[in-house]
Design a protein around this motif. Structure first.
Motif, PDB file in Angstrom:
ATOM      1  N   ARG A   3     -10.746 -45.381  63.756  1.00  0.00           N
ATOM      2  CA  ARG A   3      -9.816 -44.524  64.662  1.00  0.00           C
ATOM      3  C   ARG A   3      -8.978 -43.447  63.710  1.00  0.00           C
ATOM      4  NH1 ARG A   3      -5.727 -49.056  66.128  1.00  0.00           N
ATOM      5  NH2 ARG A   3      -6.164 -49.572  63.985  1.00  0.00           N
ATOM      6  N   TRP A   4      -8.251 -42.553  64.110  1.00  0.00           N
ATOM      7  CA  TRP A   4      -7.835 -41.523  63.487  1.00  0.00           C
ATOM      8  C   TRP A   4      -6.699 -42.108  62.686  1.00  0.00           C
ATOM      9  CZ3 TRP A   4      -3.593 -37.742  65.882  1.00  0.00           C
ATOM     10  CH2 TRP A   4      -2.663 -38.608  66.745  1.00  0.00           C
ATOM     11  N   LEU A   5      -5.837 -41.474  61.688  1.00  0.00           N
ATOM     12  CA  LEU A   5      -4.986 -41.720  60.835  1.00  0.00           C
ATOM     13  C   LEU A   5      -3.459 -41.740  61.225  1.00  0.00           C
ATOM     14  CD1 LEU A   5      -6.149 -39.948  57.826  1.00  0.00           C
ATOM     15  CD2 LEU A   5      -6.795 -42.267  58.364  1.00  0.00           C
ATOM     16  N   ARG A   6      -3.369 -41.823  62.754  1.00  0.00           N
ATOM     17  CA  ARG A   6      -2.092 -41.806  63.268  1.00  0.00           C
ATOM     18  C   ARG A   6      -2.004 -42.852  64.391  1.00  0.00           C
ATOM     19  NH1 ARG A   6       2.187 -38.546  62.482  1.00  0.00           N
ATOM     20  NH2 ARG A   6       3.258 -40.310  63.141  1.00  0.00           N
ATOM     21  N   ASN A  20     -11.264 -47.977  70.320  1.00  0.00           N
ATOM     22  CA  ASN A  20     -10.681 -49.123  70.717  1.00  0.00           C
ATOM     23  C   ASN A  20     -11.545 -49.464  71.779  1.00  0.00           C
ATOM     24  OD1 ASN A  20      -8.396 -47.136  69.933  1.00  0.00           O
ATOM     25  ND2 ASN A  20      -7.351 -49.066  69.873  1.00  0.00           N
ATOM     26  N   VAL A  21     -12.090 -48.692  72.576  1.00  0.00           N
ATOM     27  CA  VAL A  21     -13.006 -49.134  73.646  1.00  0.00           C
ATOM     28  C   VAL A  21     -14.407 -49.809  73.085  1.00  0.00           C
ATOM     29  CG1 VAL A  21     -14.287 -48.283  75.699  1.00  0.00           C
ATOM     30  CG2 VAL A  21     -11.903 -47.821  75.360  1.00  0.00           C
ATOM     31  N   LEU A  22     -14.681 -48.845  72.138  1.00  0.00           N
ATOM     32  CA  LEU A  22     -15.982 -49.305  71.686  1.00  0.00           C
ATOM     33  C   LEU A  22     -16.145 -50.875  70.830  1.00  0.00           C
ATOM     34  CD1 LEU A  22     -17.073 -46.073  70.005  1.00  0.00           C
ATOM     35  CD2 LEU A  22     -18.072 -47.053  72.205  1.00  0.00           C
ATOM     36  N   ALA A  23     -14.792 -50.973  70.125  1.00  0.00           N
ATOM     37  CA  ALA A  23     -14.414 -52.019  69.521  1.00  0.00           C
ATOM     38  C   ALA A  23     -14.466 -53.225  70.438  1.00  0.00           C
ATOM     39  CB  ALA A  23     -13.212 -51.913  68.650  1.00  0.00           C
ATOM     40  N   ALA A  36     -11.852 -57.788  68.979  1.00  0.00           N
ATOM     41  CA  ALA A  36     -12.526 -57.232  67.624  1.00  0.00           C
ATOM     42  C   ALA A  36     -11.213 -56.891  66.586  1.00  0.00           C
ATOM     43  CB  ALA A  36     -13.135 -55.863  67.950  1.00  0.00           C
ATOM     44  N   ILE A  37     -11.429 -57.609  65.573  1.00  0.00           N
ATOM     45  CA  ILE A  37     -10.416 -57.386  64.570  1.00  0.00           C
ATOM     46  C   ILE A  37     -11.098 -56.100  63.512  1.00  0.00           C
ATOM     47  CG2 ILE A  37      -9.401 -58.281  62.489  1.00  0.00           C
ATOM     48  CD1 ILE A  37      -9.574 -60.982  63.764  1.00  0.00           C
ATOM     49  N   SER A  71      -8.383 -54.350  68.434  1.00  0.00           N
ATOM     50  CA  SER A  71      -8.635 -53.322  69.235  1.00  0.00           C
ATOM     51  C   SER A  71      -7.604 -52.790  70.228  1.00  0.00           C
ATOM     52  CB  SER A  71      -9.990 -53.389  70.073  1.00  0.00           C
ATOM     53  OG  SER A  71      -9.726 -54.485  70.946  1.00  0.00           O
ATOM     54  N   ALA A  72      -6.951 -54.170  70.661  1.00  0.00           N
ATOM     55  CA  ALA A  72      -5.799 -54.157  71.575  1.00  0.00           C
ATOM     56  C   ALA A  72      -4.609 -54.757  71.129  1.00  0.00           C
ATOM     57  CB  ALA A  72      -6.268 -54.012  72.895  1.00  0.00           C
TER      58      ALA A  72
END
Length: 276
Positions: free
Chosen positions: A138-141, A152-155, A167-168, A179-180
């Protein structure tokens, strides 16, 4: 017909979106998911406080006051007769011709919210579940709850394909969150969780767990920890809205602790259940 909140009005729920809504085209917006227990939105004030922070961080002016938004969400729960479930709410920057820069000031942000019935996951909370590891791309924010959720969806899809609940995520060897959901480990009677910086979302449930642990004098260390620390923990659990507290019994092929929900995790879950 079920109602939804659209532009501060309760209307019949419709699947309508402007093709030039910036939330649809850019993920240019913010959102919250609020758990509803026995007809009551849990920790609604905390969710709306975080929504306001997310809006500030992406320079999005909320189209109504937090007080009005709270009243409308409470009305939405009542008019839909929701007892158990969630409120999903998002605010995009609005609909405007597709240019990357912000639209003109006369373009109004668009608020959408709806409810969905959803049962508590009490069996999984009591029995535990499994998780997989995957790289955090993911991005940095990650501290801002934006609509940009493809990583997150892919994870999560990787977790589903491996019959796991989550998915951790890890950046190099450092565990961030899932992921969530947020991730806690227990070692030698103390809890560890990644600090609430730009690498994770400071979950509302996470924050409540920290308060509960302080009240029952369980030490929590908000510090980075490694994949090795995770796999060799005495207990692991995840927290999130409507997931609440779920023990993780195995990560990939590695059994965590005894392979059963740990005593500290069970105590925290018991304390959390007193909130609703």
């Amino acid at each position: 017909m079920a109602k939804m909140l659209y532009h501060n009005q309760l209307i019949d729920r419709e699947n309508v979106i402007d093709i030039e809504d910036r939330g649809y085209q850019f993920g240019d917006g913010i959102y919250e998911v609020i758990g509803v227990y026995d007809g009551n939105p849990l920790m609604l004030d905390e969710h709306l406080e975080r929504l306001a922070r997310s809006a500030r961080e992406v320079q999005l002016t909320l189209p109504s006051s937090i007080s009005d938004l709270k009243n409308n969400l409470e009305k939405l729960v009542k008019v839909n007769g929701l007892t158990e479930g969630i409120i999903y709410m998002q605010i995009s920057r609005g609909a405007a011709p597709r240019w990357h820069e912000f639209p003109n000031a006369d373009v109004s942000p668009i608020t959408v919210a709806y409810t969905r019935a959803e049962e508590r996951m009490t069996d999984v909370e009591d029995q535990g579940a499994t998780a997989v590891l995957t790289e955090d791309i993911r991005w940095l924010r990650c501290d801002i709850k934006t609509l940009n959720l493809l990583p997150n969806v892919l994870a999560k899809q990787k977790a589903v394909e491996n019959n796991a609940i989550e998915a951790i995520l890890h950046r190099n060897e450092t565990v961030t969150e899932a992921s969530a959901s947020n991730v806690f480990i227990v070692k030698n009677g103390e809890l560890y969780t990644h600090p609430a910086n730009n690498f994770i979302l400071n979950g509302i449930t996470r924050r409540k767990i920290l308060q509960l642990c302080d009240a029952i004098q369980l030490k929590v260390n908000e510090t980075a920890y490694s994949i090795d620390d995770l796999l060799n923990a005495d207990e692991v659990f995840i927290t999130a809205t409507k997931l609440d507290v779920i023990p993780i019994l195995k990560v990939d092929e590695k059994v965590i602790g005894s392979g059963k929900p740990g005593e500290i995790t069970k105590r925290i879950l018991q304390e959390f259940r007193t909130l609703y």
